[in-house]
Write a protein that holds these residues in place. Structure first.
Motif, mmCIF file in Angstrom:
data_model
loop_
_atom_site.group_PDB
_atom_site.id
_atom_site.type_symbol
_atom_site.label_atom_id
_atom_site.label_comp_id
_atom_site.label_asym_id
_atom_site.label_seq_id
_atom_site.Cartn_x
_atom_site.Cartn_y
_atom_site.Cartn_z
ATOM 1 N N LEU D 6 14.159 -87.011 -58.225
ATOM 2 C CA LEU D 6 15.405 -86.529 -58.827
ATOM 3 C C LEU D 6 16.538 -86.647 -57.816
ATOM 4 O O LEU D 6 16.327 -86.460 -56.616
ATOM 5 C CB LEU D 6 15.272 -85.059 -59.242
ATOM 6 C CG LEU D 6 14.142 -84.723 -60.210
ATOM 7 C CD1 LEU D 6 14.097 -83.216 -60.456
ATOM 8 C CD2 LEU D 6 14.327 -85.477 -61.527
ATOM 9 N N ALA D 7 17.748 -86.904 -58.314
ATOM 10 C CA ALA D 7 18.885 -87.067 -57.407
ATOM 11 C C ALA D 7 20.056 -86.200 -57.854
ATOM 12 O O ALA D 7 20.260 -85.978 -59.046
ATOM 13 C CB ALA D 7 19.317 -88.523 -57.368
ATOM 14 N N PHE D 8 20.804 -85.731 -56.862
ATOM 15 C CA PHE D 8 21.987 -84.899 -57.109
ATOM 16 C C PHE D 8 23.089 -85.344 -56.168
ATOM 17 O O PHE D 8 22.828 -85.966 -55.137
ATOM 18 C CB PHE D 8 21.662 -83.430 -56.837
ATOM 19 C CG PHE D 8 20.533 -82.924 -57.685
ATOM 20 C CD1 PHE D 8 20.769 -82.427 -58.961
ATOM 21 C CD2 PHE D 8 19.223 -82.984 -57.214
ATOM 22 C CE1 PHE D 8 19.729 -81.989 -59.757
ATOM 23 C CE2 PHE D 8 18.171 -82.543 -58.007
ATOM 24 C CZ PHE D 8 18.428 -82.049 -59.271
ATOM 25 N N GLY D 9 24.310 -84.985 -56.521
ATOM 26 C CA GLY D 9 25.451 -85.242 -55.642
ATOM 27 C C GLY D 9 25.551 -86.720 -55.313
ATOM 28 O O GLY D 9 25.374 -87.587 -56.177
ATOM 29 N N ILE D 10 25.798 -87.007 -54.042
ATOM 30 C CA ILE D 10 26.025 -88.400 -53.645
ATOM 31 C C ILE D 10 24.764 -89.260 -53.836
ATOM 32 O O ILE D 10 24.869 -90.474 -54.035
ATOM 33 C CB ILE D 10 26.550 -88.475 -52.188
ATOM 34 C CG1 ILE D 10 27.163 -89.851 -51.945
ATOM 35 C CG2 ILE D 10 25.451 -88.142 -51.204
ATOM 36 C CD1 ILE D 10 27.980 -89.940 -50.669
ATOM 37 N N LYS D 12 22.868 -89.291 -56.358
ATOM 38 C CA LYS D 12 22.933 -89.809 -57.722
ATOM 39 C C LYS D 12 23.839 -91.038 -57.763
ATOM 40 O O LYS D 12 23.534 -92.020 -58.453
ATOM 41 C CB LYS D 12 23.472 -88.705 -58.643
ATOM 42 C CG LYS D 12 23.056 -88.841 -60.069
ATOM 43 C CD LYS D 12 23.199 -87.518 -60.825
ATOM 44 C CE LYS D 12 24.651 -87.148 -61.030
ATOM 45 N NZ LYS D 12 24.773 -85.926 -61.872
ATOM 46 N N ALA D 72 12.561 -84.101 -55.304
ATOM 47 C CA ALA D 72 14.012 -84.318 -55.381
ATOM 48 C C ALA D 72 14.547 -84.669 -54.008
ATOM 49 O O ALA D 72 14.033 -84.206 -52.986
ATOM 50 C CB ALA D 72 14.718 -83.065 -55.907
ATOM 51 N N ILE D 74 17.663 -84.178 -51.514
ATOM 52 C CA ILE D 74 18.711 -83.173 -51.341
ATOM 53 C C ILE D 74 19.674 -83.680 -50.272
ATOM 54 O O ILE D 74 19.444 -83.495 -49.078
ATOM 55 C CB ILE D 74 18.108 -81.814 -50.889
ATOM 56 C CG1 ILE D 74 16.923 -81.395 -51.784
ATOM 57 C CG2 ILE D 74 19.183 -80.745 -50.842
ATOM 58 C CD1 ILE D 74 17.305 -80.925 -53.172
ATOM 59 N N PRO D 75 20.771 -84.312 -50.674
ATOM 60 C CA PRO D 75 21.778 -84.694 -49.675
ATOM 61 C C PRO D 75 22.456 -83.434 -49.128
ATOM 62 O O PRO D 75 22.190 -82.341 -49.623
ATOM 63 C CB PRO D 75 22.747 -85.561 -50.479
ATOM 64 C CG PRO D 75 22.557 -85.175 -51.908
ATOM 65 C CD PRO D 75 21.146 -84.688 -52.043
#
Lengths: 80, 138, 138, 80
Positions: D6-10, D12, D72, D74-75
């Motif tokens: 899973l990706a979040f923030g940058i 993604k 996931a 986490i940047p």
């Protein structure tokens, strides 16, 4: 010189009034006023401390009072 | 900007916070003093606050100006209430807005700590069996 | 008591403060984060917050429990907002109630400092000429 | 083993999607996943840092992944 001293908090209870008049024989310093107050109201000596304010500012012991000054006794504060 | 008030009316927390909010600030620290129901294990019925009004306002203003000189803060609000306060009511509210939060926290804490040492306001605790001026005796 | 929330709805400051008020507490410290109109001198149009929701709630709960273990505090509220926020809006509110103020101040500051280090929430700053994920690059 | 990340923030933005699939040839450790991600998406090396979370917890480099894990990237976080 006669000095009218405003009182607040426990000092009002000790004076039995919201102000008291103190006569100073010699030089009218803050220190002399402190001594006169303690003589007139020995219960003041039981306080943790007290300050004298002159014209809404804490006054140093050596400050000389004039008849125009507003003088107050400041027992330990406990605001907040 | 500084807003100092000493009042017998209930303090309005929301209005105080609204006043310090600013588009240039990223952090607001707020201290709210409340009347506790007990002190040293003894039930408190209510508190009574008395102030040397003129001098208290002057000392409060001084503290706010000192804080403004020490930290990069934009808005300081300091309201203190007097009169009879019931348990849960609010005698004091301090709100500080700054671009960055460290300054807001440091200034807010400085203001309440200094207020408790220098501002001529006195608090009487009323118990079932008596009353005491707080801090008066050693 | 701990109240943790992550929500797209505007945070309600008054309701948050009401929740932490308690007759056994004498001091409440509240930190309110607000969206600033500029960062490093550059005008910010709005912010966008994104969260890894499940994990963020879990990390927020951890921080609150750590604070409760470290300091004698009674109530901790930690609400964070996600989605698009305009300048002046509130992404985060932390409120801590304690019998004595030092614990409330220390815990509140610990919570915001740690949240910024560990909670998986990301903030994008939107400028007139572009956008930047905050802290992504060295 | 194939791992869905899973990706979040940058992250993604870098993946161009809210998750990506990575194939791990040898032992499926967090460290191996990190290396595979960096190979597949070299822009990740430009980040200040990034962490891997497994089942909603920050994972240590040696942790071994199982097919049931939720993983996931986490940047650097920037909440508050």
């Amino acid at each position: 010189m006669k000095v009218n001293v405003l009182a607040f908090g426990i000092a009002k209870d000790i004076f039995g009034a919201s102000s008291t008049e103190v006569g100073l024989a010699g030089e009218a310093t803050v220190e002399a006023l402190r001594t006169a107050l303690e003589t007139q109201y020995p219960r003041l000596k039981q306080l943790a401390s007290f300050m004298i304010a002159v014209n809404d500012e804490y006054a140093a012991a050596g400050q000389v009072l004039t008849p125009e000054d507003e003088v107050a006794i400041i027992p330990p504060v406990s605001g907040g | 900007m500084i807003d100092i008030q000493l009042t017998e009316e209930p303090l309005e927390i929301s209005a105080c916070i609204d006043w310090v909010m600013s588009p240039t600030c990223g952090g607001i620290d707020v201290f709210i003093g409340t009347v506790r129901n007990a002190t040293k294990g003894k039930a408190v019925l209510r508190l009574e606050f008395e102030a040397y009004g003129k001098m208290a306002l002057r000392e409060m203003q001084k503290i706010a100006e000192e804080a403004q000189a020490k930290w990069p803060i934009e808005k300081i609000l300091l309201h203190h209430r007097t009169g009879v306060l019931q348990v849960g009511e609010v005698p004091v509210i301090i709100a500080v807005a700054a671009a960055h939060r460290d300054a807001a926290f440091d200034a807010c804490r400085y203001i309440i700590d200094t207020l408790k040492q220098t501002v001529p306001i006195w608090k009487k605790e009323i118990f079932e069996d008596g009353e005491v001026w707080v801090a008066a005796h050693p």
